[in-house]
Design a protein around this motif. Structure first.
Motif, PDB file in Angstrom:
ATOM      1  N   ASN A  83     110.513 -38.142 -56.420  1.00  0.00           N
ATOM      2  CA  ASN A  83     110.165 -39.541 -56.626  1.00  0.00           C
ATOM      3  C   ASN A  83     110.881 -40.166 -57.825  1.00  0.00           C
ATOM      4  O   ASN A  83     110.371 -41.068 -58.459  1.00  0.00           O
ATOM      5  CB  ASN A  83     108.668 -39.656 -56.864  1.00  0.00           C
ATOM      6  N   GLU A 114     115.760 -37.199 -67.573  1.00  0.00           N
ATOM      7  CA  GLU A 114     116.951 -37.423 -68.396  1.00  0.00           C
ATOM      8  C   GLU A 114     116.796 -36.589 -69.659  1.00  0.00           C
ATOM      9  O   GLU A 114     115.921 -36.834 -70.475  1.00  0.00           O
ATOM     10  CB  GLU A 114     117.099 -38.910 -68.709  1.00  0.00           C
ATOM     11  N   ASN A 130     104.260 -35.896 -59.209  1.00  0.00           N
ATOM     12  CA  ASN A 130     103.890 -36.801 -60.274  1.00  0.00           C
ATOM     13  C   ASN A 130     102.406 -37.112 -60.159  1.00  0.00           C
ATOM     14  O   ASN A 130     102.004 -37.916 -59.356  1.00  0.00           O
ATOM     15  CB  ASN A 130     104.714 -38.077 -60.108  1.00  0.00           C
ATOM     16  N   PRO A 131     101.605 -36.456 -60.971  1.00  0.00           N
ATOM     17  CA  PRO A 131     100.157 -36.667 -60.830  1.00  0.00           C
ATOM     18  C   PRO A 131      99.772 -38.089 -61.247  1.00  0.00           C
ATOM     19  O   PRO A 131      98.664 -38.521 -61.011  1.00  0.00           O
ATOM     20  CB  PRO A 131      99.564 -35.630 -61.765  1.00  0.00           C
ATOM     21  N   ASN A 132     100.747 -38.788 -61.807  1.00  0.00           N
ATOM     22  CA  ASN A 132     100.472 -40.153 -62.262  1.00  0.00           C
ATOM     23  C   ASN A 132     100.118 -41.071 -61.114  1.00  0.00           C
ATOM     24  O   ASN A 132      99.479 -42.083 -61.301  1.00  0.00           O
ATOM     25  CB  ASN A 132     101.690 -40.723 -62.938  1.00  0.00           C
ATOM     26  N   PHE A 186     113.025 -23.120 -74.050  1.00  0.00           N
ATOM     27  CA  PHE A 186     112.065 -24.122 -74.506  1.00  0.00           C
ATOM     28  C   PHE A 186     110.969 -24.247 -73.465  1.00  0.00           C
ATOM     29  O   PHE A 186     111.249 -24.457 -72.287  1.00  0.00           O
ATOM     30  CB  PHE A 186     112.768 -25.465 -74.707  1.00  0.00           C
ATOM     31  N   GLY A 187     109.758 -24.099 -73.928  1.00  0.00           N
ATOM     32  CA  GLY A 187     108.632 -24.198 -73.003  1.00  0.00           C
ATOM     33  C   GLY A 187     108.747 -23.132 -71.935  1.00  0.00           C
ATOM     34  O   GLY A 187     109.044 -21.968 -72.231  1.00  0.00           O
ATOM     35  N   GLU A 188     108.581 -23.507 -70.706  1.00  0.00           N
ATOM     36  CA  GLU A 188     108.606 -22.528 -69.633  1.00  0.00           C
ATOM     37  C   GLU A 188     110.005 -22.312 -69.070  1.00  0.00           C
ATOM     38  O   GLU A 188     110.163 -21.649 -68.068  1.00  0.00           O
ATOM     39  CB  GLU A 188     107.696 -22.996 -68.489  1.00  0.00           C
ATOM     40  N   LYS A 230      98.702 -20.629 -66.594  1.00  0.00           N
ATOM     41  CA  LYS A 230      98.889 -20.753 -68.044  1.00  0.00           C
ATOM     42  C   LYS A 230     100.319 -20.323 -68.332  1.00  0.00           C
ATOM     43  O   LYS A 230     100.791 -19.338 -67.814  1.00  0.00           O
ATOM     44  CB  LYS A 230      97.939 -19.797 -68.753  1.00  0.00           C
ATOM     45  N   LYS A 231     100.978 -21.077 -69.155  1.00  0.00           N
ATOM     46  CA  LYS A 231     102.338 -20.653 -69.515  1.00  0.00           C
ATOM     47  C   LYS A 231     102.261 -19.281 -70.154  1.00  0.00           C
ATOM     48  O   LYS A 231     101.391 -19.009 -70.973  1.00  0.00           O
ATOM     49  CB  LYS A 231     102.996 -21.674 -70.449  1.00  0.00           C
ATOM     50  N   ALA A 254     115.251 -32.027 -75.082  1.00  0.00           N
ATOM     51  CA  ALA A 254     114.092 -32.910 -74.912  1.00  0.00           C
ATOM     52  C   ALA A 254     114.297 -33.763 -73.676  1.00  0.00           C
ATOM     53  O   ALA A 254     115.411 -34.181 -73.376  1.00  0.00           O
ATOM     54  CB  ALA A 254     113.913 -33.797 -76.134  1.00  0.00           C
ATOM     55  N   GLU A 255     113.226 -33.982 -72.959  1.00  0.00           N
ATOM     56  CA  GLU A 255     113.277 -34.864 -71.788  1.00  0.00           C
ATOM     57  C   GLU A 255     112.722 -36.207 -72.235  1.00  0.00           C
ATOM     58  O   GLU A 255     111.541 -36.498 -72.103  1.00  0.00           O
ATOM     59  CB  GLU A 255     112.427 -34.271 -70.651  1.00  0.00           C
ATOM     60  N   LEU A 256     113.591 -37.034 -72.802  1.00  0.00           N
ATOM     61  CA  LEU A 256     113.126 -38.278 -73.424  1.00  0.00           C
ATOM     62  C   LEU A 256     112.656 -39.278 -72.389  1.00  0.00           C
ATOM     63  O   LEU A 256     111.742 -40.049 -72.621  1.00  0.00           O
ATOM     64  CB  LEU A 256     114.233 -38.890 -74.276  1.00  0.00           C
ATOM     65  N   GLU A 257     113.320 -39.298 -71.279  1.00  0.00           N
ATOM     66  CA  GLU A 257     112.840 -40.059 -70.146  1.00  0.00           C
ATOM     67  C   GLU A 257     112.749 -39.083 -69.003  1.00  0.00           C
ATOM     68  O   GLU A 257     113.388 -38.031 -69.035  1.00  0.00           O
ATOM     69  CB  GLU A 257     113.822 -41.178 -69.772  1.00  0.00           C
ATOM     70  N   LYS A 258     111.995 -39.450 -67.990  1.00  0.00           N
ATOM     71  CA  LYS A 258     111.800 -38.514 -66.898  1.00  0.00           C
ATOM     72  C   LYS A 258     113.141 -38.136 -66.289  1.00  0.00           C
ATOM     73  O   LYS A 258     113.922 -39.016 -65.911  1.00  0.00           O
ATOM     74  CB  LYS A 258     110.918 -39.142 -65.844  1.00  0.00           C
TER      75      LYS A 258
END
Lengths: 947, 529
Positions: B473, B501, B225-227, B416-418, B253-254, B495-499
């Motif tokens: 984490n 989840e 989590n880079p946050n 979806f995505g990667e 890069k994807k 979709a990952e609406l919350e981390k």
């Protein structure tokens, strides 16, 4: 809070030296400042109140300093001092970024030289005096014979001159003491040791943790003591998480052990009570007493530490220690808070009128993950019929955190998404941070690289590389004018001629959020840039650090305004700020935590910001970190709805908490709060009008409204909203069913919702404050204008009718004003607005007249900021639109009428109006409801109540 | 202003003035002059005096929407300057603000509804095949249970018989075998084996730990989590990348360099560089062949060894003489030889052929083991079939009508995505990186929508998969699947609406009730004018 990420004073060389100086002064019996004016060098500029003289330090007879003291037209005193002919130049450009113009110098005030000093006496009563004493140098501002502000009264003034490294006196190298406790070893060959200390302490290269600051110019710090001998309380110098009345940092029983620090920093999970620096800095301090209010504004952009102490209950001593830059200090003579606000506004300007939507409710989260997500959130608000004006996108919209560049997998249709949001009269705010990913395919980065406008490393060559969200990044140096036009072009939502890159995948409905502009650099010292980085003009980062964030939001603000022709008011939110940032949008208090303590301190921080001229402020509703329980979230909505900037935001690791996700009864309470906010939008907007002209803050703590009431000086959990007469005390504690409100003056206060009455006169009164009850009061004598029809967005309310709450004073009278314009363009500066005053006055013993008249015509020059209009046309096209749309007063609510009304008539036509009357009951005011008084908002009208 | 503006047709009768030209709020709370109705001022607590304006916030406005479906909108939308889709006749705004768009909106609505209906019809046909399938499955499983029961009876007898044989051969051969096992060679072999096993266990343990560490660091690398802006974590990630020879995660890069090739194996490069002296085994050989060696049946080996040592006896003239004899003499010779050998054995000249008996015993054991495990397998099959029979029509499993049985263990994929997101129905949801790297479990099937009544359509509109791999984490990963009726079984969004989840949307014919059934059909009976 990661304490090890940030320096304490004892870990910062110049602060350590500054504090040691102060300590020596206390330990030395006959301490006297070594600085003095050479009377032979004094010059007075003809016809101007400008005093110039050379200053010498007895420690360094070969070094020359120049002092300049100017008295401005408004009586403020500007003190400037710089080293003359030094090895280098001290940074002297802070004023050009912070001030709106060079302040006008008085043409009438005269300096009168004496033998030992020179003085100027002025003011309408000739009661203000500025005295410059030659030896030792001291500058004193007094009023009515009482000293208000004294500079260098304690002899702590010290401007470290530039020197060559080898020039240093031979002192045996002793290890830098930990904790700043210096061994004082007076050496015979250092005659200045009594003042500067026996040893050199961190004059040159300085290492902290893994970082070494090369300090190529050596020591250049600036220390000055500022005393307020007759003021027992000081406020201001945001941003710190502290009480509003600043607790002490030195002296006996000091509340904090470190000085207040001003050094814009990205502080992770900051403490709820601490003097550490946070995201922004406004070096303005109010000093206050029952007799007077004065202020000092220390226009310095480098890291600054401020010690506060009280030698008695009635006096305050402060000590300001800055790392670099010239001395450029303003003494604002007051004599009351409003005068100080005006004097400060003359220097740094006022907030412009915001785009009206900016006052609505902002729904944010890190992150709404896709355009579908955004649409769903909007849909949920609409399904529940609750208002919201702006949906926000945090950093995850941008592929690889390359701002402007949509992640096409999650946001395949950004323009359509924005248009869908805008279709309901709403806006979007999208984040654009100042770090640019070093990616040769990222047009914003490559353009900045080609223009050579990136911040340079200490070598002064190439590009500084640091670590932030996207990984390896570089920063645009906005001090470089070559960056300005380019940055303004980037935000154009259309293809540019000449083919350079612009944000075509955006629209005029997209507004901007500037975060991380301290700047935040994850792998830099104290999570920011190394101080020896080089900016435009060869200045080091240390010189300009605190201005950096303001310049970024300044340019973004200009860029967003310049998107459309004619320009529209931009909305830009910034995290970092400086004195003057109020001109460029809104701020929020940064990454707060979901705790009751943070909720409470957030109010105090917003109040401190208001005092610092930056009114458009708020805290993240709900707290950025953590998952607030429903009760806390409800209280937080009450806090947010009563702040100028009202945004809910949440960290990526939190659960979703949009209001529609709450269960009963919390959900309905929050809906009620949101509707209350929207009904009060005219109040907020009118308060903004006032601040654009006067600089008076939107949120006014007790001492600002009742400066002579000593009992209110420490109160910072309740405040008034503009001049509306509304007083609010948000609850910031758990399990509360009642709270205590302080009513200062001898006046009646009405509960906004129940019309229960309270009598003031310095009483602390218990009021109901269960979860669904917001303690909100109308001060007797006020008329409050609201719009009570719930709409989905503020833009859908612009032709809605008004309700007037006439809260009669003890004497049975009241007044209030209402300001309206299109909320979008700059046409108000051309006179396209409506500004009305409502007055309730007794006509006879048994009749009350409530009337509306035009203020625009009465005070055209005082109507709106940034307007040079001297006349006002009540038939301007905006007013005409309101007239055509029949915008009117639909209801007048009169509180506290003494006697049963017999008739309510329109004066002039004599038309009878329908009304209902509820006589007064125990502790509840009488209420008279006048139905539809046939009163257009743009017309003059009078309603006559006979009782 | 029209007094009846915003009034529902069935309420029109309530909006008539009294003879004295007054009117009562619908809740009876207040009597007003008739002129107060729809005068843009809210008089009644219940908002009933302002059906056609926005004056009462608690009121509703009836849009007739001729040509489309009539609809209520909240009064707060009246006169707000916006044209509502729900009020396509524009009656909620001042004349001229909103054109009547009921024709086009109605057409679009009907086209859309027809399309939905068509999907629902097609879907419900498929659904009925699913139901039929469930019944067939039930029957098939019942048959299977029956035949398995029979098989069990047979097998049990077989097991009994084999156990008997085994026990008898066992007692014969055990003593001889025990004697041979005392040989130093055999004991030494066992010691070697033990040592090898121990080594292997240790090796395995370390390899596991290393893999686990690699996994931890790998998920730190991709999921950190880079946050938290923690440079220490970043240092750890970079260190790991260097060790494992991976590019920095932020530089990838994807779809770009197809790095992240498969499993991360520490220091593989170094090992390849080691000299292979003395014919020592490579890592691959160790991985592949050590298992075989350790799996050797030593008793068998011992018996085979006996045979090998005694083989020359079998190769003597006596045994080879047959090749020199004429065919006619052969039968006589065989009888003679058997007698001779018997005598030779009795006299102790050649060793008795005990080895045969021993291997016979182990063979009998083996047969017994095979038969027993076969029996258990069949029993397992039977009980599984029985429990499936119970689940087929259980509301909390495959639905009241068994409509979800068809999809039992069917896996749907969504890219979806990667990542490729996999949903194995009633089993597990997974996230697989397209460019290699570790697959994460997003959760195992937990339940249907517990907020709804089991068996109701809402109950089957949501599925929970819980307790997936824990996030760095953060919480354990989990999935909510939102099901709607569709002609295909497919995941339509992730979709990952919350981390950590995740929300999947998915369609299935299993959710397509026949039109008219349930609440789906009610819409069309609404006021269409």
């Amino acid at each position: 809070f990661k304490a090890h990420d940030f320096k304490t004073c004892s870990q910062s060389g110049f602060c350590r030296r500054g504090r040691a100086l102060a300590k020596r002064s206390l330990e030395t019996q006959s301490w006297q400042s070594p600085y003095s004016i050479d009377p032979s060098t004094i010059s007075i500029v003809d016809g101007q109140a400008v005093f110039k003289a050379g200053v010498k330090s007895s420690l360094y007879p070969d070094i020359n300093f120049g002092l300049e003291v100017r008295v401005q037209e408004d009586g403020a005193v500007r003190v400037r001092m710089d080293e003359v002919g030094g090895l280098h130049k001290r940074y002297d450009e802070a004023a050009s970024w912070s001030l709106i113009a060079d302040p006008k110098i008085s043409q009438s005030i005269q300096w009168k030289a004496g033998k030992k000093d020179i003085r100027a006496v002025y003011g309408s009563k000739k009661d203000i005096g500025v005295v410059i004493t030659y030896e030792p140098l001291q500058i004193t501002l007094s009023r009515g014979g009482k000293d208000q502000v004294v500079l260098n009264g304690r002899g702590l003034l010290h401007m470290e001159h530039f020197r060559k490294k080898e020039e240093a006196p031979a002192v045996e190298a002793t290890p830098t003491p930990e904790g700043g406790e210096e061994q004082v070893v007076v050496k015979a060959d250092n005659p200045g040791a009594w003042f500067e200390g026996a040893e050199e302490d961190a004059l040159w290269e300085e290492t902290w943790g893994q970082w070494t600051d090369s300090k190529p110019k050596g020591p250049e710090s600036l220390s000055i003591d500022i005393s307020f001998p007759n003021h027992g309380v000081v406020y201001g110098i945001p941003q710190h998480a502290t009480r509003l009345a600043l607790p002490t940092t030195t002296g006996e029983n000091a509340f904090f052990s470190d000085p207040y620090r001003l050094y814009n920093a990205d502080v992770f999970e900051h403490l709820a009570s601490s003097p550490v620096s946070l995201y922004g800095s406004i070096p303005l301090m109010h000093a206050h007493s029952e007799e007077s209010t004065v202020a000092v504004f220390d226009l310095v952009a480098s890291e600054t530490w401020i010690d506060v102490s009280h030698s008695s209950d009635k006096s305050t001593e402060t000590h300001w220690i800055s790392e670099s830059g010239i001395l450029d200090l303003f003494i604002l003579p007051g004599p009351d808070p409003d005068a100080v606000f005006a004097q400060y506004a003359k220097l740094t300007g006022t907030a412009p009128l915001p785009a009206a939507f900016g006052l609505g409710y902002h729904q944010c989260r890190w992150n709404y993950v896709s355009s579908e997500d955004v649409r769903t959130v909007q849909k949920r608000f609409d399904e529940e019929n609750i208002p919201v004006d702006v949906l926000w996108l945090d950093i995850e919209y941008a592929v690889d955190h390359e701002y402007f560049m949509w992640n096409e997998k999650t946001f395949p249709d950004p323009v359509e998404m924005v248009n869908d949001v805008a279709a309901t009269g709403r806006k979007m705010v999208v984040i654009v941070d100042p770090h640019l990913k070093r990616d040769s395919n990222y047009p914003a980065f490559t353009a900045a690289q080609d223009l050579k406008v990136l911040v340079k490393p200490k070598s002064g060559e190439g590009e500084y590389e640091g670590w932030c969200w996207p990984g390896s990044s570089s920063w645009v140096d906005f001090f470089n004018p070559a960056a300005w036009d380019w940055w303004k072009s980037v935000f154009k939502p259309y293809q540019l001629e000449g083919g350079s890159w612009s944000w075509t995948k955006s629209t005029e409905d997209v507004h901007i959020w500037n975060d991380m502009n301290e700047p935040s650099v994850f792998n830099g010292p104290e999570i920011t840039m190394p101080k020896d980085n080089i900016h435009y003009g060869g200045w080091e980062h240390r010189d300009i650090h605190n201005i950096n964030g303001m310049l970024y939001s300044n340019l973004t603000y200009q860029a967003v305004a310049a998107r459309s022709d004619p320009p529209k008011r931009p909305f830009v939110l910034t995290r970092a700020f400086y004195a003057g940032s109020q001109r460029f949008g809104a701020m929020w208090t940064g990454d707060n935590m979901g705790t009751w303590e943070h909720m409470a301190v957030g109010i105090k921080m917003v109040l401190a910001n208001s005092i610092g001229g930056f009114s458009f402020a708020g805290s993240d509703v709900g707290g950025f970190f953590g998952n607030p329980e429903p009760e806390m979230l409800v209280r937080w909505y009450q806090v947010g709805a009563m702040a100028p900037f009202f945004r809910a935001h949440a960290h990526i690791d939190t659960k979703r908490r949009e209001p529609y996700l709450l269960a009963s009864p919390y959900k309905d309470i929050v809906y009620g709060i949101l509707r209350l906010r929207y009904s009060m939008l005219p109040v907020w907007y009118t308060a903004f009008r006032e601040t654009t002209v006067t600089g008076r803050p939107i949120l006014r703590p007790q001492y600002v409204v009742f400066p002579k009431d000593k009992n209110g000086f420490d109160i910072d959990d309740q405040y008034f909203i503009g001049s509306s007469g509304l007083l609010v005390k948000p609850v910031t504690e758990k399990d509360v069913t009642e709270t205590t409100v302080y009513f200062s003056d001898d006046q009646v206060y009405y509960d906004y919702f129940t019309f229960a009455t309270y009598n003031g006169k310095g009483s602390h009164v218990k009021v109901p404050a269960a979860l669904h009850q917001l303690p909100l009061f109308i001060r007797g004598g006020s008329i409050v204008s609201t719009r009570e029809r719930p709409r989905r967005a503020s833009s859908l309310m612009k032709y809605d009718p008004f309700t007037l709450r006439v809260a009669l004073s003890k004497d049975g009278e009241a007044k209030g004003d209402l300001y309206l314009d299109d909320g979008e363009t700059y046409n108000h500066q051309k006179g396209e607005y409506v500004w009305r005053e409502f007055v309730a006055a007794k006509k006879t013993r048994n009749s009350l007249r409530i009337s509306s008249h035009d203020l625009g015509s009465l005070k055209p020059t005082e109507a709106v900021g940034d307007s040079s209009l001297t006349t006002y046309n009540p038939k301007n096209s905006y007013a005409k639109t309101l007239d055509e749309k029949d915008v009117r007063v639909e209801k007048i609510l009169v509180l506290g009428l003494k006697g049963n009304p017999k008739s309510v008539k329109v004066e002039g036509t004599g038309e009878d109006l329908a009304f209902e009357f509820m006589p007064a009951m125990t502790r509840a005011a009488s209420t008279l409801v006048i139905k539809d008084p046939r009163a257009k908002i743009t017309d003059d009208w009078t309603v006559l109540i006979q009782y | 202003r029209d007094k009846l503006l915003g009034v529902h047709p069935t309420s029109v009768s309530k909006y008539t003035p009294t003879k004295s030209n007054t009117w009562k709020c619908l809740d009876g709370s207040k009597e007003l002059p008739w002129s107060a109705v729809n005068d843009d001022y809210c008089d009644c607590e219940d908002g009933s005096d302002e059906p056609g304006t926005s004056a009462c916030s608690n009121s509703q406005f009836w849009c007739q929407n001729a040509g489309h479906i009539g609809s209520y909108i909240p009064s707060s939308r009246v006169g707000d300057g916006l044209c509502e889709a729900d009020c396509c006749d524009g009656s909620d705004e001042q004349p001229g603000v909103c054109p009547n768009r009921c024709k086009e909106i109605g057409e679009a609505y009907r086209a859309n509804r027809d399309a939905e209906l068509k999907i629902q019809k097609t879907g419900s046909k498929i659904r009925s095949t699913y139901i039929a399938f469930a019944h067939k499955e039930q029957k098939r499983l019942q048959e299977e249970v029956k035949s398995l029961a029979k098989e069990i009876v047979t097998k049990e007898k077989e097991v009994e018989r084999l156990r008997d044989i085994a026990e008898r051969t066992e007692s014969l051969s055990q003593a001889a075998l025990e004697h041979k096992k005392q040989s130093p060679l055999y004991q030494s072999l066992l010691n070697h084996n033990k040592a090898l096993k121990s080594l292997k266990r240790e090796y395995q343990k370390h390899a596991d730990r290393e893999r686990q560490l690699g996994d931890i660091l790998g998920s730190l690398r991709t999921g950190y989590n880079p946050n938290y802006q923690d440079m220490a974590v970043l240092e750890a990630v970079r260190g790991w990348e260097e060790l494992a020879g991976l590019p920095h995660i932020n530089d990838i890069k994807k779809g770009g360099d197809a790095e992240e090739g498969g499993e991360v194996t520490t220091g593989e490069g170094e090992k390849a560089g080691e000299p292979e002296d003395d014919g020592l085994w490579t890592k691959d050989e160790l991985d592949g062949e050590l298992e075989d060696i350790l799996g050797t049946d030593y008793t068998q080996l011992l018996l085979d060894h006996e045979e090998h040592i005694n083989a020359p006896t079998g190769d003597s003239v006596l045994f080879k003489i047959t090749s020199y004899l004429p065919d006619s003499l052969l039968p006589t010779y065989e009888v003679w030889k058997d007698n001779l050998l018997e005598w030779l054995e009795r006299l102790g000249i050649i060793p008795e052929e005990t080895s045969g008996a021993t291997s016979e015993s182990s063979r009998a054991q083996q047969n017994l083991a095979t038969a027993t495990s076969e029996l258990n397998r069949i029993k397992g099959e039977k009980s599984e079939a029985e429990s499936t029979i119970v689940k087929i029509f259980h509301p909390e499993h495959f639905g009241i009508e068994g409509e979800w049985k068809k999809m039992d263990d069917e896996c749907l994929e969504y890219e979806f995505g990667e990542y490729t997101y996999e949903l194995c129905m009633f089993r597990e949801a997974k996230q697989k990186p397209k460019n290699g790297g570790s697959t994460f479990s997003l959760g195992r099937f937990k339940s249907w929508n517990t907020d709804a009544r089991p068996g109701s359509p809402e109950y089957y509109s949501k599925q929970y998969y819980k307790h997936g791999a824990r996030c760095w984490n953060g919480p354990e990963r989990s999935v909510v699947v939102l099901w709607t009726c569709g002609t295909q079984n497919a995941v339509t969004s992730v979709a990952e609406l919350e981390k950590c989840e995740y929300q999947y949307t998915a369609t299935s014919p299993a959710l397509c009730l026949p039109p008219g059934a349930g609440d789906n059909g009610n819409g069309k009976n609404r006021e269409e004018l």
